[in-house]
Design an enzyme around this catalytic site. Structure first.
Site, PDB file in Angstrom:
ATOM      1  N   LYS A   1      31.513-133.122 -54.332  1.00 58.14           N
ATOM      2  CA  LYS A   1      32.105-131.815 -53.988  1.00 58.14           C
ATOM      3  C   LYS A   1      32.696-131.128 -55.205  1.00 58.14           C
ATOM      4  O   LYS A   1      33.238-130.043 -55.095  1.00 58.14           O
ATOM      5  CB  LYS A   1      33.161-131.992 -52.895  1.00 58.14           C
ATOM      6  CG  LYS A   1      32.596-132.507 -51.575  1.00 58.14           C
ATOM      7  CD  LYS A   1      33.677-132.814 -50.563  1.00 58.14           C
ATOM      8  CE  LYS A   1      34.281-131.620 -49.926  1.00 58.14           C
ATOM      9  NZ  LYS A   1      35.255-132.000 -48.856  1.00 58.14           N
TER      10      LYS A   1
ATOM     11  N   LYS B   1      35.347-131.586 -56.694  1.00 56.09           N
ATOM     12  CA  LYS B   1      36.768-131.271 -56.467  1.00 56.09           C
ATOM     13  C   LYS B   1      37.630-132.372 -57.089  1.00 56.09           C
ATOM     14  O   LYS B   1      37.383-133.555 -56.868  1.00 56.09           O
ATOM     15  CB  LYS B   1      37.068-131.244 -54.952  1.00 56.09           C
ATOM     16  CG  LYS B   1      36.670-129.991 -54.221  1.00 56.09           C
ATOM     17  CD  LYS B   1      37.256-130.005 -52.798  1.00 56.09           C
ATOM     18  CE  LYS B   1      37.029-128.695 -52.081  1.00 56.09           C
ATOM     19  NZ  LYS B   1      37.683-128.672 -50.752  1.00 56.09           N
TER      20      LYS B   1
HETATM   21  N1  C2G Z   1      40.317-124.261 -43.895  1.00 58.44           N
HETATM   22  C1  C2G Z   1      40.708-123.160 -43.146  1.00 58.44           C
HETATM   23  N2  C2G Z   1      41.400-122.161 -43.752  1.00 58.44           N
HETATM   24  C2  C2G Z   1      41.715-122.243 -45.074  1.00 58.44           C
HETATM   25  C3  C2G Z   1      41.329-123.367 -45.835  1.00 58.44           C
HETATM   26  C4  C2G Z   1      40.627-124.387 -45.210  1.00 58.44           C
HETATM   27  O1  C2G Z   1      40.422-123.066 -41.937  1.00 58.44           O
HETATM   28  N3  C2G Z   1      42.402-121.217 -45.646  1.00 58.44           N
HETATM   29  C5  C2G Z   1      39.555-125.307 -43.213  1.00 58.44           C
HETATM   30  C6  C2G Z   1      38.160-125.492 -43.800  1.00 58.44           C
HETATM   31  O2  C2G Z   1      37.248-124.531 -43.261  1.00 58.44           O
HETATM   32  C7  C2G Z   1      37.827-126.915 -43.355  1.00 58.44           C
HETATM   33  C8  C2G Z   1      39.212-127.606 -43.381  1.00 58.44           C
HETATM   34  O3  C2G Z   1      40.204-126.544 -43.366  1.00 58.44           O
HETATM   35  O4  C2G Z   1      37.320-126.912 -42.034  1.00 58.44           O
HETATM   36  C9  C2G Z   1      39.422-128.456 -44.605  1.00 58.44           C
HETATM   37  O5  C2G Z   1      39.222-127.644 -45.750  1.00 58.44           O
HETATM   38  P1  C2G Z   1      38.940-128.389 -47.167  1.00 58.44           P
HETATM   39  O6  C2G Z   1      39.952-129.434 -47.368  1.00 58.44           O
HETATM   40  O7  C2G Z   1      38.718-127.317 -48.179  1.00 58.44           O
HETATM   41  O8  C2G Z   1      37.581-129.154 -46.885  1.00 58.44           O
HETATM   42  P2  C2G Z   1      36.094-128.715 -47.270  1.00 58.44           P
HETATM   43  O9  C2G Z   1      35.937-128.657 -48.741  1.00 58.44           O
HETATM   44  O10 C2G Z   1      35.742-127.532 -46.462  1.00 58.44           O
HETATM   45  O11 C2G Z   1      35.300-130.027 -46.801  1.00 58.44           O
HETATM   46  O12 C2G Z   1      31.609-132.406 -45.037  1.00 58.44           O
HETATM   47  C10 C2G Z   1      32.441-131.290 -44.876  1.00 58.44           C
HETATM   48  C11 C2G Z   1      33.428-131.171 -46.007  1.00 58.44           C
HETATM   49  O13 C2G Z   1      34.096-132.390 -46.234  1.00 58.44           O
HETATM   50  C12 C2G Z   1      34.434-130.062 -45.730  1.00 58.44           C
END
Ligand code: C2G
Length: 147
Positions: A45, A47
């Protein structure tokens, strides 16, 4: 018993994450979170997390909306997770819209609107800017220590 699963990194937990977890949990009776491991974040990712997997897991497990946290170690595990945990609903933010439609043959797939105006990246930048302001004490230095 309706089981919901979602996935994410959940670094520096913020209100956008909380809103997502609350809404996911409201779709069923039990919420499982596939939490991206440090290795998965770094290698797949691109990250770099501030908090380790262990910290992020403990924080999520303390939330009333989360019933179980499992490691997310690769992109391919979702179908097996849905089968193994008898998942009825897969839910995730709509920034992923369409990316997980392949799961529709196994369970309901729901993309939920993201919360605007907040993100872990934004939080990291705000912290950097805050501590770069002149005269502000750097984190970790005691008040009487000259920087
Ligand atoms: N999220 C949200 N609003 C934000 C930030 C994040 O609704 N302002 C949601 C994202 O859409 C996700 C969840 O919070 O559903 C977790 O976000 P992240 O930690 O950024 O995870 P992500 O990189 O989207 O990883 O296999 C799928 C991945 O692991 C998802």
């Amino acid at each position: 018993m309706n089981i919901v699963i979602t996935y994410g990194t959940y670094d520096l937990l913020h209100i956008g994450h909380i809103s997502m977890l609350k809404r996911c949990r409201s779709l069923g009776d039990r919420l499982i979170v596939g939490l991206s491991t440090d290795a998965f974040n770094l290698k797949m990712k691109n990250k770099v997390c501030i908090q380790t997997y262990a910290e992020r897991k403990e924080i999520l497990e303390a939330l009333r909306w989360v019933d179980q946290v499992i490691p997310e170690e690769n992109w391919e595990q979702k179908s097996a997770d849905v089968e193994n945990y008898s998942v009825d609903v897969f839910a995730i933010g709509d920034d992923w819209k369409g990316k997980f439609d392949f799961l529709k043959s196994l369970c309901k797939v729901i993309y939920l609107p993201r919360t605007e105006g907040i993100s872990t990246t934004l939080r990291k930048n705000q912290i950097v800017q805050t501590f770069s302001l002149p005269g502000l004490r750097n984190p970790g230095t005691a008040p009487d220590e000259t920087p």
